[in-house]
Enzyme design. Structure first.
Site, mmCIF file in Angstrom:
data_model
loop_
_atom_site.group_PDB
_atom_site.id
_atom_site.type_symbol
_atom_site.label_atom_id
_atom_site.label_comp_id
_atom_site.label_asym_id
_atom_site.label_seq_id
_atom_site.Cartn_x
_atom_site.Cartn_y
_atom_site.Cartn_z
ATOM 1 N N GLY A 278 7.424 -52.502 42.064
ATOM 2 C CA GLY A 278 8.817 -52.093 41.869
ATOM 3 C C GLY A 278 9.723 -53.243 41.505
ATOM 4 N N GLY B 113 9.016 -57.468 31.857
ATOM 5 C CA GLY B 113 7.557 -57.669 31.909
ATOM 6 C C GLY B 113 6.848 -56.361 32.235
ATOM 7 N N HIS B 114 7.334 -55.665 33.269
ATOM 8 C CA HIS B 114 6.749 -54.364 33.613
ATOM 9 C C HIS B 114 6.930 -53.381 32.450
ATOM 10 C CE1 HIS B 114 8.004 -55.705 37.859
ATOM 11 N NE2 HIS B 114 6.697 -55.684 37.896
ATOM 12 N N GLN C 285 -0.534 -61.116 32.237
ATOM 13 C CA GLN C 285 -1.206 -62.420 32.330
ATOM 14 C C GLN C 285 -0.415 -63.447 33.133
ATOM 15 O OE1 GLN C 285 -2.242 -63.087 28.250
ATOM 16 N NE2 GLN C 285 -4.419 -63.031 28.713
ATOM 17 N N ARG D 221 11.123 -61.591 41.538
ATOM 18 C CA ARG D 221 11.678 -62.612 42.427
ATOM 19 C C ARG D 221 12.838 -63.383 41.781
ATOM 20 N NH1 ARG D 221 7.782 -63.896 46.698
ATOM 21 N NH2 ARG D 221 5.924 -62.655 46.359
#
Ligand code: AMP
Length: 285
Positions: free
Chosen positions: A31, A36-37, A148, A187
């Protein structure tokens, strides 16, 4: 976009779709989605009829309870981003649904989990491999997409899939970066603007290392010098270095020479936020 919280309901929906001949792509996440997700979701949406996104903050892969408690959570935004990126199904189970009372089986990929992130985070990769195997068994996707940025994670998942004869194809996708070069990460939301500026040096310094490696024929001494230089420069830019590793991109074993297929990987702390990044050396040195 359909949202499921139980394994039974998700399985029933996916089985109906499989009967219709639909292919299933799967993107597991914890979540607090970012670009990127979204890139993984978009690639899956492009290559499959259905894209399942799981959102589950897995407690067993955090070695420290505080890190788990501080991990960002942003469910409302996640739904919007997932939909825009092309997810058709969200699986957001509770902890109890995933780990019912009495749960005890774990998956261990010992050699690949030992170095780098495994060294300082005992149990992390066992927790990660166990949840990924559970999710692959629940979703039974044709393809599953991983980033990656978490290079060691992809190696472990691929090894597990080979060792346990799973049918899912594991697809590794390139790291998506912010404009500054900083790898997108959930983060990053915990960094102040000044810390973010500092963090942008991670990729710049990694690139400098790769450029230096690709310009020269890299002997043992030169590789050690580059390793030490990168470590020193990360520290000079206000980062607390957990590791700088120069390893074989397949086995993750230390390499004292740099050549095509060598991975340069780092983990640093900026304040209390732990960040990782890596580059794979492509050409021959
Ligand atoms: P996480 O939610 O951090 O567990 O990440 C879920 C998936 O997204 C993992 O396969 C990660 O490797 C991938 N991912 C995280 N950050 C990035 C990024 N910057 N670029 C590409 N994939 C990423």
């Amino acid at each position: 976009m359909k949202v499921f919280e139980t394994i039974t309901a998700l399985r029933q929906y996916l089985n109906e779709n499989r009967t219709l001949g639909h292919t299933i792509g799967f993107v597991p996440t914890m979540g607090c989605l970012h670009q990127g997700h979204c890139a993984l979701i978009s690639q899956s949406a492009h290559e499959n009829d259905i894209t399942v996104l799981s959102i589950f903050l897995n407690p067993t892969q955090f070695s420290c309870r505080e890190d788990f408690d501080r991990y960002p959570r942003c469910q409302a935004d996640d739904m919007n981003l997932a939909k825009k990126a092309g997810a058709t199904v969200i699986f957001a189970p509770t902890e109890k649904e995933v780990y019912p009372h009495g749960f005890q089986t774990v998956v261990d990929v010992p050699e690949l989990a030992k170095p780098m992130c495994g060294e300082k985070r005992p149990g992390h990769f066992t927790g990660m491999a166990t949840i990924v195997l559970k999710l692959l068994n629940i979703v039974s996707p044709n393809r599953a997409y991983f980033g990656q940025k978490d290079y060691q994670q992809v190696c472990i998942v691929k090894q597990m899939v080979r060792d346990l004869n799973l049918e899912t194809e594991i697809i590794a996708c390139p790291t998506v970066r912010e404009e500054s070069g900083l790898a997108c990460s959930s983060r990053n939301t915990r960094l102040t603007p000044e810390e973010k500026e500092r963090a942008s040096w991670i990729y710049r310094l990694l690139q400098e290392t790769v450029e230096a490696a690709e310009c020269n024929s890299i002997s043992t001494e030169a590789a050690t010098a580059l390793h030490d230089q990168l470590k020193g420069e990360l520290a000079d830019h206000g980062m607390q270095v957990e590791y700088v590793e120069i390893v074989d991109g397949v086995t993750l074993q230390p390499r004292n020479q740099i050549e095509g297929g060598t991975l340069v990987a780092v983990a640093v702390f900026i304040g209390e936020v732990r960040l990782i990044d890596n580059v794979l050396i492509s050409g021959k040195a």
